[in-house]
Design a protein around this motif. Structure first.
Motif, short mmCIF file in Angstrom:
data_model
loop_
_atom_site.label_atom_id
_atom_site.label_comp_id
_atom_site.label_asym_id
_atom_site.label_seq_id
_atom_site.Cartn_x
_atom_site.Cartn_y
_atom_site.Cartn_z
N SER A 1 -5.97 -1.72 -13.50
CA SER A 1 -5.74 -0.36 -13.98
C SER A 1 -4.74 0.34 -13.07
CB SER A 1 -7.06 0.43 -14.02
OG SER A 1 -7.64 0.47 -12.73
N ASP A 2 -4.22 1.45 -13.53
CA ASP A 2 -3.24 2.21 -12.77
C ASP A 2 -3.97 3.06 -11.73
OD1 ASP A 2 -1.08 3.52 -11.78
OD2 ASP A 2 -0.64 4.69 -13.59
N LEU A 3 -3.83 2.67 -10.47
CA LEU A 3 -4.50 3.38 -9.38
C LEU A 3 -3.50 4.04 -8.43
CD1 LEU A 3 -7.27 0.77 -8.49
CD2 LEU A 3 -7.50 2.82 -9.90
N ALA A 4 -2.26 4.21 -8.89
CA ALA A 4 -1.23 4.77 -8.02
C ALA A 4 -1.60 6.17 -7.52
CB ALA A 4 0.11 4.81 -8.74
N ASN A 5 -2.32 6.92 -8.37
CA ASN A 5 -2.72 8.28 -8.00
C ASN A 5 -4.14 8.36 -7.48
OD1 ASN A 5 -0.25 9.61 -8.83
ND2 ASN A 5 -0.88 9.17 -10.95
N SER B 1 0.83 -1.21 0.00
CA SER B 1 0.00 0.00 0.00
C SER B 1 0.86 1.26 0.00
CB SER B 1 -0.93 0.00 1.22
OG SER B 1 -1.81 -1.09 1.18
N ILE B 2 1.83 1.31 0.89
CA ILE B 2 2.66 2.52 1.01
C ILE B 2 3.54 2.71 -0.22
CG2 ILE B 2 4.45 3.66 2.38
CD1 ILE B 2 3.30 2.29 4.83
N ILE B 3 4.06 1.63 -0.77
CA ILE B 3 4.93 1.74 -1.94
C ILE B 3 4.13 2.10 -3.19
CG2 ILE B 3 6.45 0.44 -3.49
CD1 ILE B 3 7.42 -1.13 -1.10
N TYR B 4 2.95 1.53 -3.35
CA TYR B 4 2.19 1.70 -4.59
C TYR B 4 1.43 3.02 -4.64
CZ TYR B 4 -1.12 0.72 -8.36
OH TYR B 4 -1.87 0.81 -9.51
N PHE B 5 0.68 3.34 -3.61
CA PHE B 5 -0.17 4.53 -3.64
C PHE B 5 0.64 5.78 -3.28
CE2 PHE B 5 -3.15 1.03 -2.86
CZ PHE B 5 -4.08 1.26 -3.86
N LYS B 6 0.70 6.73 -4.21
CA LYS B 6 1.49 7.93 -4.01
C LYS B 6 0.94 8.81 -2.88
CE LYS B 6 3.20 8.12 -8.76
NZ LYS B 6 3.32 8.92 -10.01
N GLN B 7 -0.35 8.72 -2.64
CA GLN B 7 -0.95 9.51 -1.58
C GLN B 7 -0.40 9.12 -0.21
OE1 GLN B 7 -5.22 9.62 -1.72
NE2 GLN B 7 -5.41 10.44 0.35
N LEU B 8 0.12 7.91 -0.11
CA LEU B 8 0.66 7.43 1.15
C LEU B 8 2.15 7.68 1.30
CD1 LEU B 8 -1.26 4.02 1.46
CD2 LEU B 8 -1.87 6.25 2.41
N HIS B 9 2.75 8.40 0.33
CA HIS B 9 4.17 8.70 0.40
C HIS B 9 4.42 9.90 1.30
CE1 HIS B 9 5.00 6.61 -3.75
NE2 HIS B 9 4.52 5.79 -2.82
N THR B 10 4.31 9.68 2.59
CA THR B 10 4.53 10.73 3.58
C THR B 10 5.62 10.27 4.56
OG1 THR B 10 2.87 9.84 5.11
CG2 THR B 10 2.10 11.40 3.42
N PRO B 11 6.22 11.21 5.29
CA PRO B 11 7.24 10.82 6.28
C PRO B 11 6.72 9.82 7.31
CG PRO B 11 7.36 13.17 5.87
CD PRO B 11 6.13 12.68 5.15
#
Length: 336
Positions: free
Chosen positions: A322-326, A61-71
């Motif tokens: 489908s691409d759901l990274a964003n 989840s953290i690696i794939y979804f960009k919304q979760l790319h937080t400190p």
């Protein structure tokens, strides 16, 4: 994790594991395991599967979804990877070469396994400390949070956690290997391995840090809730916020202390006692600490709705269609 205490093994450890039998003064897996033995290993296999799956979901989840790319989520990712390695490496080896086997047969494999066990366990605890520091700045100093807890700072925290854990694990292995040819100094080596190493730096010191930080967070959260109450006069909302803060901190510290305290109290005082210790007691305490790696994903991830949304997309296979990274994951409210 497991204690490296084998002083006077005939006096310190009693009873043989239900899944083992003696064969020419050695201990091997029994050819006719009891029902209890079978149920025990079925339970441990399920524990291993849940640990791997839960932490794998958090990691993806953290690696794939960009919304979760937080400190903050980077620290949670480090914790999930640590617990994932516990499920992949420590759990299977602990089932194949159970604690009783390594207590009676001290081969090189058991010593190296102890190093992985202690290193990953220590890394998990240190990651919990880093998360508590992150939460401290988020709750107690929200205006300076983004300037103090940056991606660069988080990387340093993660590197230090893994580096210190590897150093402690390596030191334990070296101490054990060196103690083989120094029987007259065995008690000193055991004392160093059980008390100075894992217990102080891997448990007691991090626990003191966690208790102090979460106590401060709890007090600040209550003060903020009372401030909101005086401003808005919304007693129901404040009451909900206080209950949420109390419940979350109670779960975090309660589960952590429940899983780790019995084991570390045991190995701290073990070198000073000559009373026999049943093997099932040692194994139960050992697996209780390992179970914390299974519970961590539920505590630090499953309670948040944006992780639950990510998990549903992964489990349903939508990320492969489908691409759901964003994708815009649901963000929780303040009280959630």
């Amino acid at each position: 994790m497991e204690p490296e205490a084998t002083v006077n093994r005939t006096n310190v450890v009693t009873d043989i594991h239900l899944c083992y039998e003696t064969d020419n003064y050695s201990y091997v897996v029994t050819t006719s395991p009891s029902i209890v033995c079978i149920l025990l290993y079925v339970f441990l296999v399920l524990l291993c599967v849940f640990t791997i799956c839960g932490n794998l979901l958090v990691t993806i989840s953290i690696i794939y979804f960009k919304q979760l790319h937080t400190p903050t989520n980077s620290l949670i990712l480090s914790l999930a990877v640590t617990d994932l390695l516990v499920g992949i490496i420590v759990f299977p080896f602990s089932m194949v070469f159970s604690l009783s086997s390594c207590l009676h047969y001290e081969g090189l494999f058991c010593k190296v396994r102890s190093g992985f066990d202690i290193s990953l366990g220590t890394c998990s605890i240190l990651n919990l400390c880093c998360i508590s520091v992150d939460r401290y700045y988020a709750v107690c100093q929200p205006l300076t949070y983004q300037t103090k807890i940056t991606h660069h700072v988080v990387v340093i925290m993660i590197v230090m956690s893994w580096g210190l854990s590897a150093l402690i694990g390596t030191g334990i292995i070296i101490s054990i290997l060196n103690s083989e040819n120094r029987e007259e100094r065995y008690f000193i080596n055991v004392l160093m391995a059980n008390t100075v190493g894992p217990t102080i730096f891997s448990f007691y010191l991090p626990v003191i840090i966690l208790l102090c930080i979460y106590l401060k967070i709890f007090l600040v959260a209550q003060r903020q809730a009372r401030s909101i109450q005086n401003t808005t006069k919304s007693g129901a909302t404040v009451s909900k916020m206080e209950r949420k803060a109390t419940k979350t901190l109670a779960i975090v510290m309660g589960v952590f202390l429940l899983c780790w305290s019995p084991f570390f109290f045991f190995i701290t005082f073990l070198p000073f006692t000559s009373n026999p210790v049943p093997v099932p007691v040692i194994e139960t305490l050992n697996w209780l600490t390992l179970s914390n790696s299974m519970l961590n994903p539920f505590i630090y991830a499953f309670f948040y709705s944006w992780f639950r949304s990510a998990f549903r997309m992964i489990i349903s296979g939508k990320i492969f269609q489908s691409d759901l990274a964003n994708a815009n994951l649901h963000r929780p409210t303040v009280c959630e």
